[in-house]
Design a protein around this motif. Structure first.
Motif, PDB file in Angstrom:
ATOM      1  N   ILE A 163       3.749  -5.931   9.596  1.00 60.01           N
ATOM      2  CA  ILE A 163       3.804  -4.741   8.940  1.00 60.01           C
ATOM      3  C   ILE A 163       5.098  -4.122   9.037  1.00 60.01           C
ATOM      4  CG2 ILE A 163       2.236  -2.700   9.264  1.00 60.01           C
ATOM      5  CD1 ILE A 163       0.459  -3.863  11.098  1.00 60.01           C
ATOM      6  N   GLU A 164       5.323  -3.534   7.725  1.00 61.30           N
ATOM      7  CA  GLU A 164       6.562  -2.972   7.472  1.00 61.30           C
ATOM      8  C   GLU A 164       6.357  -1.696   6.585  1.00 61.30           C
ATOM      9  OE1 GLU A 164      10.403  -5.686   7.105  1.00 61.30           O
ATOM     10  OE2 GLU A 164       8.743  -6.575   6.027  1.00 61.30           O
ATOM     11  N   SER A 165       7.073  -0.591   7.044  1.00 60.11           N
ATOM     12  CA  SER A 165       6.890   0.767   6.560  1.00 60.11           C
ATOM     13  C   SER A 165       7.885   1.477   6.854  1.00 60.11           C
ATOM     14  CB  SER A 165       5.463   1.296   7.051  1.00 60.11           C
ATOM     15  OG  SER A 165       5.977   1.793   8.463  1.00 60.11           O
ATOM     16  N   ASP A 166       7.644   2.778   5.869  1.00 59.28           N
ATOM     17  CA  ASP A 166       8.793   3.828   6.059  1.00 59.28           C
ATOM     18  C   ASP A 166       9.013   4.429   7.516  1.00 59.28           C
ATOM     19  OD1 ASP A 166       9.222   3.715   3.403  1.00 59.28           O
ATOM     20  OD2 ASP A 166       8.023   5.345   2.847  1.00 59.28           O
ATOM     21  N   ALA A 167      10.026   4.694   7.869  1.00 57.90           N
ATOM     22  CA  ALA A 167      10.230   5.075   9.383  1.00 57.90           C
ATOM     23  C   ALA A 167       8.985   5.950  10.139  1.00 57.90           C
ATOM     24  CB  ALA A 167      11.413   5.664   9.478  1.00 57.90           C
ATOM     25  N   ALA A 168       8.595   6.940   9.255  1.00 64.63           N
ATOM     26  CA  ALA A 168       7.681   7.857   9.848  1.00 64.63           C
ATOM     27  C   ALA A 168       6.195   7.344   9.705  1.00 64.63           C
ATOM     28  CB  ALA A 168       7.970   9.287   9.085  1.00 64.63           C
ATOM     29  N   ALA A 169       6.012   6.256   9.194  1.00 65.46           N
ATOM     30  CA  ALA A 169       4.658   6.037   8.985  1.00 65.46           C
ATOM     31  C   ALA A 169       4.111   5.490  10.092  1.00 65.46           C
ATOM     32  CB  ALA A 169       4.559   4.731   7.751  1.00 65.46           C
ATOM     33  N   LEU A 191       0.763  -1.432   0.206  1.00 65.17           N
ATOM     34  CA  LEU A 191       0.068   0.149  -0.005  1.00 65.17           C
ATOM     35  C   LEU A 191       0.724   1.301   0.038  1.00 65.17           C
ATOM     36  CD1 LEU A 191      -2.236  -1.189   3.039  1.00 65.17           C
ATOM     37  CD2 LEU A 191      -2.658  -1.704   0.626  1.00 65.17           C
ATOM     38  N   GLU A 192       0.217   2.419  -0.421  1.00 65.86           N
ATOM     39  CA  GLU A 192       0.808   3.539  -0.127  1.00 65.86           C
ATOM     40  C   GLU A 192      -0.242   4.428   0.746  1.00 65.86           C
ATOM     41  OE1 GLU A 192       3.674   4.844  -1.075  1.00 65.86           O
ATOM     42  OE2 GLU A 192       4.184   3.032  -2.318  1.00 65.86           O
ATOM     43  N   LEU A 193       0.071   4.717   2.062  1.00 71.29           N
ATOM     44  CA  LEU A 193      -0.772   5.392   2.701  1.00 71.29           C
ATOM     45  C   LEU A 193      -0.130   6.667   3.065  1.00 71.29           C
ATOM     46  CD1 LEU A 193      -1.910   2.541   5.117  1.00 71.29           C
ATOM     47  CD2 LEU A 193      -3.079   3.582   3.280  1.00 71.29           C
ATOM     48  N   ASP A 194      -0.749   7.862   2.640  1.00 67.06           N
ATOM     49  CA  ASP A 194      -0.151   9.174   3.329  1.00 67.06           C
ATOM     50  C   ASP A 194       1.261   9.385   2.725  1.00 67.06           C
ATOM     51  OD1 ASP A 194      -2.592  10.007   4.368  1.00 67.06           O
ATOM     52  OD2 ASP A 194      -1.773   9.076   6.331  1.00 67.06           O
ATOM     53  N   GLY A 195       1.375   8.804   1.486  1.00 68.84           N
ATOM     54  CA  GLY A 195       2.676   8.907   0.791  1.00 68.84           C
ATOM     55  C   GLY A 195       3.869   8.062   1.355  1.00 68.84           C
ATOM     56  N   ARG A 196       3.453   7.045   2.133  1.00 74.50           N
ATOM     57  CA  ARG A 196       4.337   6.298   2.802  1.00 74.50           C
ATOM     58  C   ARG A 196       4.010   4.624   2.223  1.00 74.50           C
ATOM     59  NH1 ARG A 196       8.375   9.119   4.915  1.00 74.50           N
ATOM     60  NH2 ARG A 196       7.253  10.762   6.317  1.00 74.50           N
ATOM     61  N   HIS A 197       5.164   4.016   2.037  1.00 71.92           N
ATOM     62  CA  HIS A 197       5.092   2.588   1.412  1.00 71.92           C
ATOM     63  C   HIS A 197       5.114   1.602   2.533  1.00 71.92           C
ATOM     64  CE1 HIS A 197       5.679  -0.232  -1.574  1.00 71.92           C
ATOM     65  NE2 HIS A 197       6.700  -0.992  -0.553  1.00 71.92           N
ATOM     66  N   VAL A 198       3.696   0.849   2.440  1.00 72.41           N
ATOM     67  CA  VAL A 198       3.713   0.074   3.595  1.00 72.41           C
ATOM     68  C   VAL A 198       3.207  -1.648   3.145  1.00 72.41           C
ATOM     69  CG1 VAL A 198       1.939  -0.451   5.580  1.00 72.41           C
ATOM     70  CG2 VAL A 198       2.343   2.000   5.128  1.00 72.41           C
ATOM     71  N   VAL A 199       4.058  -2.369   3.567  1.00 68.43           N
ATOM     72  CA  VAL A 199       3.721  -3.842   3.188  1.00 68.43           C
ATOM     73  C   VAL A 199       3.407  -4.435   4.361  1.00 68.43           C
ATOM     74  CG1 VAL A 199       4.898  -5.930   2.318  1.00 68.43           C
ATOM     75  CG2 VAL A 199       5.695  -3.743   1.703  1.00 68.43           C
ATOM     76  N   VAL A 200       2.064  -5.286   4.364  1.00 67.87           N
ATOM     77  CA  VAL A 200       1.460  -6.044   5.164  1.00 67.87           C
ATOM     78  C   VAL A 200       1.490  -7.377   4.895  1.00 67.87           C
ATOM     79  CG1 VAL A 200      -0.689  -6.761   6.750  1.00 67.87           C
ATOM     80  CG2 VAL A 200       0.019  -4.284   6.043  1.00 67.87           C
ATOM     81  N   SER A 244       6.073   2.639  13.150  1.00 69.56           N
ATOM     82  CA  SER A 244       7.157   2.717  12.307  1.00 69.56           C
ATOM     83  C   SER A 244       7.723   1.501  12.120  1.00 69.56           C
ATOM     84  CB  SER A 244       7.976   3.752  12.741  1.00 69.56           C
ATOM     85  OG  SER A 244       8.577   3.565  14.006  1.00 69.56           O
ATOM     86  N   GLY A 245       8.632   1.457  11.355  1.00 67.24           N
ATOM     87  CA  GLY A 245       9.551   0.197  11.229  1.00 67.24           C
ATOM     88  C   GLY A 245       8.948  -1.064  10.765  1.00 67.24           C
ATOM     89  N   ARG A 246       9.074  -2.148  11.813  1.00 66.32           N
ATOM     90  CA  ARG A 246       8.392  -3.313  11.789  1.00 66.32           C
ATOM     91  C   ARG A 246       7.677  -3.639  13.043  1.00 66.32           C
ATOM     92  NH1 ARG A 246      10.019  -8.434  12.613  1.00 66.32           N
ATOM     93  NH2 ARG A 246       9.798 -10.308  10.736  1.00 66.32           N
ATOM     94  N   THR A 247       6.517  -3.853  12.539  1.00 62.87           N
ATOM     95  CA  THR A 247       5.714  -4.643  13.730  1.00 62.87           C
ATOM     96  C   THR A 247       5.265  -5.983  13.406  1.00 62.87           C
ATOM     97  OG1 THR A 247       5.031  -2.521  14.429  1.00 62.87           O
ATOM     98  CG2 THR A 247       3.428  -4.253  15.148  1.00 62.87           C
TER      99      THR A 247
END
Length: 629
Positions: free
Chosen positions: A462-468, A418-427, A508-511
């Motif tokens: 859940i992994e994402s850009d640091a600020a997501a 996904l792209e959420l609020d300009g951030r790349h997110v992988v679930v 942020s990062g990995r959860t």
């Protein structure tokens, strides 16, 4: 506003749903363009592509490899319907996976339909003659021409929407002008009579084309196809469904749903909510989540006399799943997702042969039932077409977005990008301890629980850009028994649970979240025959592998007095079977969706052994008193 994720954002991971999808893709590719188009070529008079009605060898029983028969026979009145299903399924597969081979096939089919349309005079593009529509209008016998042409239009619309093919949209638009003229030639009373015979899914097509083009012709057609004789009493609360053919009405209500989404007119939404209330809430379902007997709606909560060899037509399962998807997006209520899950396992999976990929038109619920499988080229029932579409929709069921919040709706192994609020997110959603592990790593799996866990366990990463920051809502299914648990990054975490969802935030990062959903064996009685029950584990119906009805003994409120786990483990894999215990005859039970050619029984009469023992003691005591007297 809740929305589906784009198909391209969801990739299935190894598991049962991905395996079924691959079976389906192989079948889609096995059918040739010429054979898919055979009836469209015949209608267009394209003789250089026509195949000959004669054996392809010296064997007089050989009708030619791959040629299409059954409902697709050139002499059949529904000829040509399957191509639309194929286009819809192929378009969704292309959108989800980027399948280059199927994309090329879709493009070739559209080009040939353009050619057929030109040869037919520039509008008609279907595999049946225009005269069938005139027969319908005259009240003469003809088999569902609007159902038929809807399938071709549906395929073209799905190719336009999912593949961005402007040619497909242009072909559909030119074909629609024929219907605009045809519908305008009747007064309101006459056209209502036509709609009472059959309308197929035409209402949904006009709403889709209005959305895609903005052309007022489609608003005119939308209003023309408003079936007031069905919809008005439905809104008023009348039971217009009992003993009515189910899959003529469900597509009409799906059309009303789409009309509401395109026009915003409240009446269309009222039709949809009234229909669900009438079809599901106040009518009930079989233990499978499905309905119908002999293709008609049963009376409300009166199922005992309707079990037979023609329960749960697959078309109704698929279309009601689509309706539940609509209502979840409108309301956010978990029950619609539970309904989808129950029907995915005990309908869509259960009615696809897990070796050949072929369809079982019905799911018999009589005792000693057997699924009747279709063939690749000899049948082409309506449910045959529905099945190839159904197995390209799994990605759409897994997750939704609600204004930036990710909703995990179905626990199907998958990867969401996904792209959420300009951030790349992988679930990533994966089965954990109960995962099906096969292949070289099968002997290297962790030992895990002592016995098969009484829970469904999943790892969600859940992994994402640091600020997501990603809020996540996880469905807590209605079948959960006890308290679900959530292990977040290796530690127990209190998660807010409300309205059937658990809410947490990925910062942020990995959860990594390990979800454990406790479940137990349950019995589900037939409402009008409560001593007859089916056995369900989580959302999965169990089938007894027996060729007749057998009376079981035990406490129906505690099915562990009747069934126990059976053959529960191999290598690193937990197996899902059960067996009867303490019965006069031993029966093995398997998930209904894994039953292929075995005879099976779903519903069993149960005598409560506790009540039997009490009655026996009372009789003994009474007899003893009588003897002493």
């Amino acid at each position: 506003m809740i929305t589906n994720l784009p198909l391209s954002a969801v990739a299935l991971r190894p598991g049962e749903f991905e395996r079924r999808r691959r079976l389906n893709r192989e079948y889609l590719l096995s059918l040739t363009d010429d054979n898919l188009l055979q009836n469209h070529y015949i209608e267009a008079g394209i003789s250089n592509r026509l195949w000959q009605f004669k054996p392809s060898s010296e064997d007089p029983t050989d009708r030619g490899v791959g040629r299409h028969w059954g409902w697709e026979s050139p002499s059949g009145e529904l000829r040509g319907h399957f191509l639309g299903h194929w286009m819809s399924a192929a378009a969704r597969e292309v959108a989800a996976t980027g399948d280059a081979l199927l994309a090329a096939r879709v493009s070739s089919i559209v080009a040939e339909l353009e050619r057929c349309q030109r040869e037919n005079g520039g509008e008609w593009v279907f595999g049946i003659p225009q005269s069938f529509m005139h027969r319908l209008a005259q009240g003469r016998a003809v088999w569902a021409p609007q159902y038929n042409v809807h399938k071709t239009l549906m395929g073209l619309v799905d190719v336009a929407r999912e593949c961005g093919d402007s040619r497909a949209l242009a072909v559909a638009h030119r074909a629609a002008t024929w219907f605009d003229r045809w519908a305008a030639s009747f007064d309101d009373e006459t056209f209502d009579e036509i709609l009472d015979v059959e309308t197929g899914g035409m209402l949904e097509i006009w709403a889709d084309l209005l959305s895609l083009t903005g052309d007022e012709m489609y608003r005119r057609l939308l209003n023309r196809y408003d079936r007031r004789r069905l919809f008005d009493p439905l809104i008023a609360g009348a039971d217009v469904l009992t003993n009515k053919h189910a899959n003529t009405t469900i597509p009409e209500v799906l059309g009303a749903a789409r009309a509401y989404e395109v026009t915003g007119e409240q009446r269309w939404a009222d039709i949809v909510t009234s229909y669900w209330e009438m079809a599901v809430t106040t009518r009930g379902t079989y233990c499978t989540g499905g309905q119908t007997a002999g293709e008609i709606w049963t009376p409300p909560f009166e199922f005992a006399a309707r079990r037979g060899d023609k329960n749960q037509e697959l078309c109704t399962v698929y279309n009601m799943i689509r309706l539940a998807d609509v209502l979840f997006r409108w309301t956010g209520e978990r029950d619609y997702l539970d309904y989808i899950e129950r029907n995915l396992y005990n309908g869509i999976l259960a009615q696809q042969n897990n070796a050949t990929g072929m369809v079982s038109y019905f799911l018999p619920l009589e005792s000693g039932a057997r699924k009747l499988w279709g063939t690749p080229t000899e049948d082409f029932w309506c449910c045959h077409g529905t099945l190839v579409q159904a197995h390209t929709r799994h990605q759409a069921s897994i997750a939704y977005l609600d204004e930036g919040t990710l909703i995990v709706a179905q626990y199907i192994p998958s990867t969401l990008t996904l792209e959420l609020d300009g951030r790349h997110v992988v679930v990533r959603i994966e089965r954990s301890e109960t995962a099906d592990r096969v292949g070289p790593e099968a002997n290297a799996g962790r030992s895990g629980s002592r016995h098969r866990p009484e829970s469904w366990q999943f790892d969600i990463t859940i992994e994402s850009d640091a600020a997501a920051v990603v809020p996540v809502r996880l469905r807590i299914p209605g079948w959960v028994q006890g308290e679900p648990s959530f292990d977040v990054d290796g530690g127990e975490s209190e998660v807010c649970i409300a309205d059937g969802f658990a809410t947490l935030s990925h910062l942020s990062g990995r959860t990594r979240v390990r979800v454990s959903l406790p479940c137990s064996l349950q019995s589900e009685p037939i409402p009008d025959e409560p001593e007859t029950v089916a056995f369900v584990h989580g959302p999965v119906v169990l089938a007894g592998l027996t060729d007749r009805e057998l009376r079981l003994h035990g406490n129906p409120n505690d099915p562990t007095t009747i069934l126990a786990p059976d053959n529960e483990r191999q290598w690193a894999q937990w197996l899902p079977g059960f067996r009867s215990i303490g019965q006069q005859e031993a029966i093995r039970f398997a998930p209904l969706y894994l039953v292929r050619d075995e005879t099976y029984t779903v519903y069993f009469p149960v005598t409560n052994r506790v009540s039997e023992d009490i009655d026996a003691r009372n009789r003994a005591a009474h007899n003893g008193e009588g003897e002493r007297a």
